[in-house]
Design a protein around this motif. Structure first.
Motif, PDB file in Angstrom:
ATOM      1  N   ALA A 133       6.879 -11.205  -5.581  1.00  0.00           N
ATOM      2  CA  ALA A 133       6.798  -9.772  -5.855  1.00  0.00           C
ATOM      3  C   ALA A 133       5.355  -9.368  -6.120  1.00  0.00           C
ATOM      4  CB  ALA A 133       7.646  -9.439  -7.082  1.00  0.00           C
ATOM      5  N   TYR A 134       5.040  -8.181  -5.623  1.00  0.00           N
ATOM      6  CA  TYR A 134       3.755  -7.534  -5.915  1.00  0.00           C
ATOM      7  C   TYR A 134       3.993  -6.356  -6.868  1.00  0.00           C
ATOM      8  CZ  TYR A 134       0.911 -10.027  -2.555  1.00  0.00           C
ATOM      9  OH  TYR A 134       0.202 -10.997  -1.915  1.00  0.00           O
ATOM     10  N   ILE A 135       3.055  -6.163  -7.790  1.00  0.00           N
ATOM     11  CA  ILE A 135       3.149  -5.066  -8.766  1.00  0.00           C
ATOM     12  C   ILE A 135       1.779  -4.378  -8.893  1.00  0.00           C
ATOM     13  CG2 ILE A 135       5.004  -6.114 -10.136  1.00  0.00           C
ATOM     14  CD1 ILE A 135       2.794  -7.141 -12.036  1.00  0.00           C
ATOM     15  N   ARG A 136       1.752  -3.289  -9.653  1.00  0.00           N
ATOM     16  CA  ARG A 136       0.472  -2.607  -9.919  1.00  0.00           C
ATOM     17  C   ARG A 136      -0.506  -3.605 -10.536  1.00  0.00           C
ATOM     18  NH1 ARG A 136       2.933   1.712 -13.624  1.00  0.00           N
ATOM     19  NH2 ARG A 136       1.997   0.237 -15.062  1.00  0.00           N
ATOM     20  N   ARG A 137      -1.785  -3.455 -10.219  1.00  0.00           N
ATOM     21  CA  ARG A 137      -2.760  -4.426 -10.719  1.00  0.00           C
ATOM     22  C   ARG A 137      -2.880  -4.380 -12.244  1.00  0.00           C
ATOM     23  NH1 ARG A 137      -8.304  -4.496  -7.667  1.00  0.00           N
ATOM     24  NH2 ARG A 137      -6.937  -5.091  -5.943  1.00  0.00           N
ATOM     25  N   ASP A 138      -2.598  -3.209 -12.857  1.00  0.00           N
ATOM     26  CA  ASP A 138      -2.750  -3.124 -14.324  1.00  0.00           C
ATOM     27  C   ASP A 138      -1.439  -3.447 -15.065  1.00  0.00           C
ATOM     28  OD1 ASP A 138      -1.287  -0.910 -13.728  1.00  0.00           O
ATOM     29  OD2 ASP A 138      -2.679   0.548 -14.577  1.00  0.00           O
ATOM     30  N   ALA A 139      -0.409  -3.886 -14.345  1.00  0.00           N
ATOM     31  CA  ALA A 139       0.863  -4.213 -15.009  1.00  0.00           C
ATOM     32  C   ALA A 139       0.886  -5.698 -15.394  1.00  0.00           C
ATOM     33  CB  ALA A 139       2.018  -3.884 -14.068  1.00  0.00           C
ATOM     34  N   GLN A 140       1.822  -6.027 -16.266  1.00  0.00           N
ATOM     35  CA  GLN A 140       1.963  -7.419 -16.731  1.00  0.00           C
ATOM     36  C   GLN A 140       2.646  -8.265 -15.646  1.00  0.00           C
ATOM     37  OE1 GLN A 140       1.564  -8.720 -20.215  1.00  0.00           O
ATOM     38  NE2 GLN A 140       1.947 -10.636 -19.126  1.00  0.00           N
ATOM     39  N   CYS A 146       0.856  -1.205   0.000  1.00  0.00           N
ATOM     40  CA  CYS A 146       0.000   0.000   0.000  1.00  0.00           C
ATOM     41  C   CYS A 146       0.885   1.246   0.000  1.00  0.00           C
ATOM     42  CB  CYS A 146      -0.911   0.032   1.227  1.00  0.00           C
ATOM     43  SG  CYS A 146      -2.145  -1.254   1.227  1.00  0.00           S
ATOM     44  N   ASN A 147       1.942   1.230   0.813  1.00  0.00           N
ATOM     45  CA  ASN A 147       2.815   2.403   0.939  1.00  0.00           C
ATOM     46  C   ASN A 147       3.631   2.670  -0.310  1.00  0.00           C
ATOM     47  OD1 ASN A 147       2.363   3.520   3.486  1.00  0.00           O
ATOM     48  ND2 ASN A 147       3.405   1.808   4.445  1.00  0.00           N
ATOM     49  N   VAL A 148       4.107   1.605  -0.952  1.00  0.00           N
ATOM     50  CA  VAL A 148       5.049   1.784  -2.067  1.00  0.00           C
ATOM     51  C   VAL A 148       4.306   1.867  -3.406  1.00  0.00           C
ATOM     52  CG1 VAL A 148       6.948   0.659  -3.321  1.00  0.00           C
ATOM     53  CG2 VAL A 148       6.939   0.661  -0.826  1.00  0.00           C
ATOM     54  N   ILE A 149       3.333   1.012  -3.612  1.00  0.00           N
ATOM     55  CA  ILE A 149       2.663   0.955  -4.925  1.00  0.00           C
ATOM     56  C   ILE A 149       1.564   2.027  -5.021  1.00  0.00           C
ATOM     57  CG2 ILE A 149       1.417  -0.547  -6.541  1.00  0.00           C
ATOM     58  CD1 ILE A 149       2.964  -2.932  -5.318  1.00  0.00           C
ATOM     59  N   ARG A 150       0.903   2.280  -3.925  1.00  0.00           N
ATOM     60  CA  ARG A 150      -0.053   3.399  -3.802  1.00  0.00           C
ATOM     61  C   ARG A 150      -1.207   3.334  -4.798  1.00  0.00           C
ATOM     62  NH1 ARG A 150       1.210   7.510  -0.590  1.00  0.00           N
ATOM     63  NH2 ARG A 150       3.190   7.310   0.496  1.00  0.00           N
ATOM     64  N   GLN A 151      -1.545   2.160  -5.237  1.00  0.00           N
ATOM     65  CA  GLN A 151      -2.719   1.947  -6.083  1.00  0.00           C
ATOM     66  C   GLN A 151      -3.016   0.443  -6.031  1.00  0.00           C
ATOM     67  OE1 GLN A 151      -1.778   2.128 -10.454  1.00  0.00           O
ATOM     68  NE2 GLN A 151       0.063   3.142  -9.683  1.00  0.00           N
ATOM     69  N   PRO A 152      -4.144  -0.006  -6.600  1.00  0.00           N
ATOM     70  CA  PRO A 152      -4.439  -1.442  -6.519  1.00  0.00           C
ATOM     71  C   PRO A 152      -3.262  -2.281  -7.037  1.00  0.00           C
ATOM     72  CG  PRO A 152      -6.349  -0.253  -7.291  1.00  0.00           C
ATOM     73  CD  PRO A 152      -5.225   0.744  -7.247  1.00  0.00           C
ATOM     74  N   PHE A 153      -2.990  -3.387  -6.353  1.00  0.00           N
ATOM     75  CA  PHE A 153      -1.816  -4.200  -6.705  1.00  0.00           C
ATOM     76  C   PHE A 153      -2.189  -5.674  -6.742  1.00  0.00           C
ATOM     77  CE2 PHE A 153      -1.739  -3.228  -2.137  1.00  0.00           C
ATOM     78  CZ  PHE A 153      -1.670  -4.494  -1.578  1.00  0.00           C
ATOM     79  N   LYS A 154      -1.269  -6.475  -7.259  1.00  0.00           N
ATOM     80  CA  LYS A 154      -1.513  -7.924  -7.352  1.00  0.00           C
ATOM     81  C   LYS A 154      -0.188  -8.664  -7.207  1.00  0.00           C
ATOM     82  CE  LYS A 154      -1.060  -7.937 -12.382  1.00  0.00           C
ATOM     83  NZ  LYS A 154      -1.758  -8.060 -13.661  1.00  0.00           N
ATOM     84  N   LEU A 155      -0.317  -9.961  -6.921  1.00  0.00           N
ATOM     85  CA  LEU A 155       0.867 -10.808  -6.842  1.00  0.00           C
ATOM     86  C   LEU A 155       1.352 -11.088  -8.267  1.00  0.00           C
ATOM     87  CD1 LEU A 155       2.600 -12.496  -4.813  1.00  0.00           C
ATOM     88  CD2 LEU A 155       1.134 -14.425  -5.421  1.00  0.00           C
ATOM     89  N   ARG A 183      13.863  -0.846 -12.593  1.00  0.00           N
ATOM     90  CA  ARG A 183      14.531   0.445 -12.444  1.00  0.00           C
ATOM     91  C   ARG A 183      13.486   1.468 -12.026  1.00  0.00           C
ATOM     92  NH1 ARG A 183      18.918   0.691 -16.050  1.00  0.00           N
ATOM     93  NH2 ARG A 183      19.233   2.851 -15.396  1.00  0.00           N
ATOM     94  N   SER A 184      13.839   2.314 -11.022  1.00  0.00           N
ATOM     95  CA  SER A 184      12.828   3.217 -10.471  1.00  0.00           C
ATOM     96  C   SER A 184      12.294   4.211 -11.503  1.00  0.00           C
ATOM     97  CB  SER A 184      13.384   3.955  -9.265  1.00  0.00           C
ATOM     98  OG  SER A 184      14.662   4.451  -9.541  1.00  0.00           O
ATOM     99  N   GLN A 185      13.143   4.650 -12.432  1.00  0.00           N
ATOM    100  CA  GLN A 185      12.651   5.651 -13.381  1.00  0.00           C
ATOM    101  C   GLN A 185      11.681   5.059 -14.405  1.00  0.00           C
ATOM    102  OE1 GLN A 185      15.672   4.494 -13.171  1.00  0.00           O
ATOM    103  NE2 GLN A 185      16.905   4.801 -14.991  1.00  0.00           N
ATOM    104  N   ASP A 186      11.553   3.723 -14.408  1.00  0.00           N
ATOM    105  CA  ASP A 186      10.570   3.112 -15.299  1.00  0.00           C
ATOM    106  C   ASP A 186       9.143   3.313 -14.772  1.00  0.00           C
ATOM    107  OD1 ASP A 186      12.658   2.272 -16.813  1.00  0.00           O
ATOM    108  OD2 ASP A 186      12.629   0.202 -16.096  1.00  0.00           O
ATOM    109  N   GLY A 187       9.024   3.852 -13.570  1.00  0.00           N
ATOM    110  CA  GLY A 187       7.692   4.110 -13.021  1.00  0.00           C
ATOM    111  C   GLY A 187       6.927   2.828 -12.756  1.00  0.00           C
ATOM    112  N   TRP A 188       7.650   1.810 -12.356  1.00  0.00           N
ATOM    113  CA  TRP A 188       7.031   0.485 -12.188  1.00  0.00           C
ATOM    114  C   TRP A 188       7.251   0.029 -10.762  1.00  0.00           C
ATOM    115  CZ3 TRP A 188       6.156  -4.835 -13.516  1.00  0.00           C
ATOM    116  CH2 TRP A 188       5.345  -5.023 -14.637  1.00  0.00           C
ATOM    117  N   PRO A 189       6.520   0.602  -9.801  1.00  0.00           N
ATOM    118  CA  PRO A 189       6.794   0.213  -8.414  1.00  0.00           C
ATOM    119  C   PRO A 189       6.596  -1.289  -8.203  1.00  0.00           C
ATOM    120  CG  PRO A 189       4.702   1.360  -8.587  1.00  0.00           C
ATOM    121  CD  PRO A 189       5.340   1.433  -9.944  1.00  0.00           C
TER     122      PRO A 189
END
Ligand SMILES: O=C(O)CCC(=O)C(=O)O
Length: 209
Positions: A180-187, A62-71, A93-99
């Motif tokens: 790893a958890y990523i944004r829910r709309d990411a691959q 919740c703190n790092v991704i700050r939007q809906p996330f998934k495994l 890479r952080s500048q990829d905007g992919w928390p």
């Protein structure tokens, strides 16, 4: 930090882990020089539900991704006896905007001689990759710290931080579960919806934080 397993559960958990690793279909197993990876620890038994629904881990997401996330992934990684250190790397890479929030559950104690994971604090803010800054990213970095701890502990980390396992100079494997958890709309790394088994789904649907 302390993980989802209590002390009494550790030996049963390690036995379930070894059984799941040995029973895995060969398509789910990658055997490399320094480590073995076994895919999909979401669907290998109820013992493995705890790691990915652990409250402090989901709070970090919740703190790092700050939007809906998934495994995205959850797999076993075993650093083999007498293995060299892994190159320092960032998962994203952080500048990829992919928390991304990564986690590692120690199935064995992580020690300075058996391949404990090293991290370079602050590197998740750096614009460059380890290979841009180091001639050989398998060597020690002056800023690295070792994440050592007792079996059952969990490491929760920002996926952009430089990290990698160190050399295992012992004759024993170093076992872990990693994910790893990523944004829910990411691959996702693994299509969890396609793989999930009905028994897993029926269990997790009743679980609460
Ligand atoms: O096993 C570890 O300690 C770290 C593994 C890792 O970072 C990776 O495989 O990408």
């Amino acid at each position: 930090m302390a993980g989802p397993l209590v002390q009494d559960e550790l030996s049963g958990f390690a036995a379930a882990y070894d059984l799941a690793v040995s029973a895995a279909h060969p398509d789910d197993v990658s055997i490399g020089r320094p480590s073995i990876r076994v895919n999909d620890f979401v669907n290998r038994g109820p013992e493995f539900d705890g790691p990915y629904i652990y409250g402090p881990l989901l709070a970090a997401c919740c703190n790092v991704i700050r939007q809906p996330f998934k495994l995205s992934t959850m797999h076993a990684r075993i650093v083999l006896p007498y293995s060299p250190a892994q190159a320092l790397h960032a998962d994203f890479r952080s500048q990829d905007g992919w928390p991304m929030v990564g986690f590692i559950i120690m199935v064995d104690d992580f020690q300075s001689d058996n391949g404990a994971t090293r991290f370079v604090p602050g590197s998740h803010f750096w614009p460059h990759a380890p290979t841009d800054a180091m001639q050989d990213s398998t060597t020690d970095h002056e800023g690295q710290v070792l994440a050592s701890g007792r079996a059952g502990s969990i490491i929760i980390y920002d996926g952009s931080i430089w990290h990698g396992h160190t050399a295992n100079v012992t004759g024993r494997p170093r076992r872990s579960i990693q994910g790893a958890y990523i944004r829910r709309d990411a691959q996702a790394g693994v299509d969890q919806a396609a793989r999930i088994r009905p028994d897993t789904l029926s269990r997790i649907s009743t679980l609460r934080l």
